[in-house]
Design an enzyme around this catalytic site. Sequence first.
Site, PDB file in Angstrom:
ATOM      1  CD  GLU A 111      78.815  47.005  99.982  1.00  0.00           C
ATOM      2  OE1 GLU A 111      78.664  46.186 100.905  1.00  0.00           O
ATOM      3  OE2 GLU A 111      78.783  46.694  98.782  1.00  0.00           O
ATOM      4  CD  GLU A 131      75.068  46.694  96.735  1.00  0.00           C
ATOM      5  OE1 GLU A 131      76.259  46.950  96.894  1.00  0.00           O
ATOM      6  OE2 GLU A 131      74.156  47.433  97.174  1.00  0.00           O
TER       7      GLU A 131
END
Length: 722
Positions: A111, A131
């Site tokens: 990210e 995640e």
Amino acid sequence: MSKEPQSFYKVEDGVAIITISYPPMNALHPTLIKDMFNNVRRAQEDASAKAIVITGANGRFCAGFDINQFQNKSGGGIDMSINNAFVELIENGRKPTVAAIERLALGGGCELALACNARVAAPGTIMGLPELTLGILPGFGGTQRLPRVVGLEKGLSMILTSKPIKDPEALKLGLLDEVVPAPQLLARAKALALEIVSGQRPRMNALQRTDKLPAYADALQIIQFAREQTAKRAPNLQHPLFTLDAIRAGIEHGGLKGLRAEADAFARSAALSTHDALVHVFFAQRSTKRVRGVTDVGLKPRPIKRIAVLGGGLMGSGIATASALAGVEVLLKEINEKFLEGGLGRIRANLASKVKRKQLSQQAADAAMSRVKGVLTYDDFKSVDMVIEAAIEKVDLKQDIFVDLVKATRPDCILSTNTSTINIETVGAKIPGDLGRVIGAHFFSPAHIMPLLEIVRSDKTSAQVILDTLEYGSKIKKTPVVVGNCTGFAVNRVFFPYSMAATILLDSGLDPYTIDAAITAFGMPMGPFRLGDLVGLDVSLFVGASYLQDYGGRVYRGAMVPLLNEAGRLGEKTGAGWYKFDKRRRASPDAALAPLVAESRKRAGLQAANAAFAAKLSPKDIAEFIFFPVVNEACRVVAEGIVDKPSDLDIATVMSMGFPAYRGGIIFYGDTVGAKYIVDRLDAWAKQYPAQAGFFKPCDYLLRAAQTGTKLEAGNKPASKI
């Protein structure tokens, strides 16, 4: 270089270089994020810097957010407002940013790279957002930026499956702008940053991109389809659906509102028990290699370079396959040429299957097979570091084999047995001298695929041998769990009430397929009856006899398994058991089972008194009826010190029986529902079934936890048998 989380700042050739440093994986600790934020702001104000490059120390970019912070329920220093401001500055600050990536950019690291205006990587880099495997979702803007950079469908796939991609695919998709050799990585990243400054290359803002998004109506349809498939595949999980909510919000209202939806979805996911359970499993898996009295006494593992496997059946060939794939040389011994060729053929087939599934190259498969040598004698056994006996479950046969092994091997060679039921000391009872080098190496079938290795020690097994076997288990990519020596060891012992409780309900009048459906709805890959067909009901009968003998006061002696054996219905291998099977081994309910069920119920005599009770049970009730006795037995295993710590039993049940990881393992699950609730239910069932009261009787460990409010995971710490 310090092991503290920090970042380093310098300016080269008019470019500010910010280096992430938190060995070994450069995880994003909150302290590191704040430090990097300060350095990015410094670069924005530094007149000597025209652009910014973010890279990682020690040949790694960033493995993601520091997972240790999730164990701190007080917050652990996680400040999403700082995180969001940090990423916003990277993407939209006055000076452009380029990520110089090596080895990995996962989770928050990916990210972070997505927020940069360009990305350059070295060959061998992997990128992704895993995640969801921790019960949360990307929280640094990944739900918004990734679909805009790689396309909606690919972005959804990467997020929902948590599977990373390699640099060639990342380059093709646009997740990377360039791939250059590692020695040139930093220089090329600086040059690219200056090209953006000069206008030679456009400055890309991922959050504002729409060029790779489909038309609005199509995008909503794609997300809806993903929602339906996700709900079908994982009906008990909410956080993947929260993720899709955030992605949809971004599609409907733009990236900025999508970020706010992501933050809300992240908070909701982090509050779920699923997140706690999956974080627990993450750390439990890594802690199995720490064993009191073994890994903390200064011993060093001896390398296992060459092993011998006795028996080339399904189990032995699987063990040989796993070992050869890990670079271990293997002698596969059989009793005659026919059996030996069969064993070698199974290894070839195992490797070919991996090649077919593109999990292995043909070259790697050929190299693995070259490490396997078939033998009919013990002549070469002086060269092996470890022997794994995988013969059939006959005590006399195994004892005779171990007598031969003592003569054929070096005194320092580890002698292990793959038995799933027989006492380890019994296996070695006839060999001269001490049993210090005798140990259990209990694999689960198929051995080259199943991830667990149950290492069974007796009171006489040396710490060195245990440590060496732990090292071997890790080398062949198994999760090793050291357990004590008892009937069923840890996993099989804990689960012996599983099928017995199901049979009590069957004999009370419930349909077997209804019971299996309730257990699969709970999250198991299959129900107890379907599992029996997979294992083989002849095996169930044999193993069950051991439990009836050794745990007689708390077993249920149902008639159904003996009846199935008498009828020749042994499961998949005979085409019929609890289910019937077609030529492709697909299972379906079988009406022909009814007479056997009727006879079992007649012999049990439970139906008249319990039919009304059983008929009212919901799927949740059925799951609790079957799993609470399993939790009870798990508590006995912990109390007796059969496992080093409760979390070892959690990871063992997840990796062997398919207990849902999102429930945290059998002990963690017990804590989730509460010891008092479990005790109350067990007591109620004991009254409902007075003749089977011993089966339901709560053990002292469970009772103590219920009375004191103590967690089962952190309950009393007995003197461990291991």
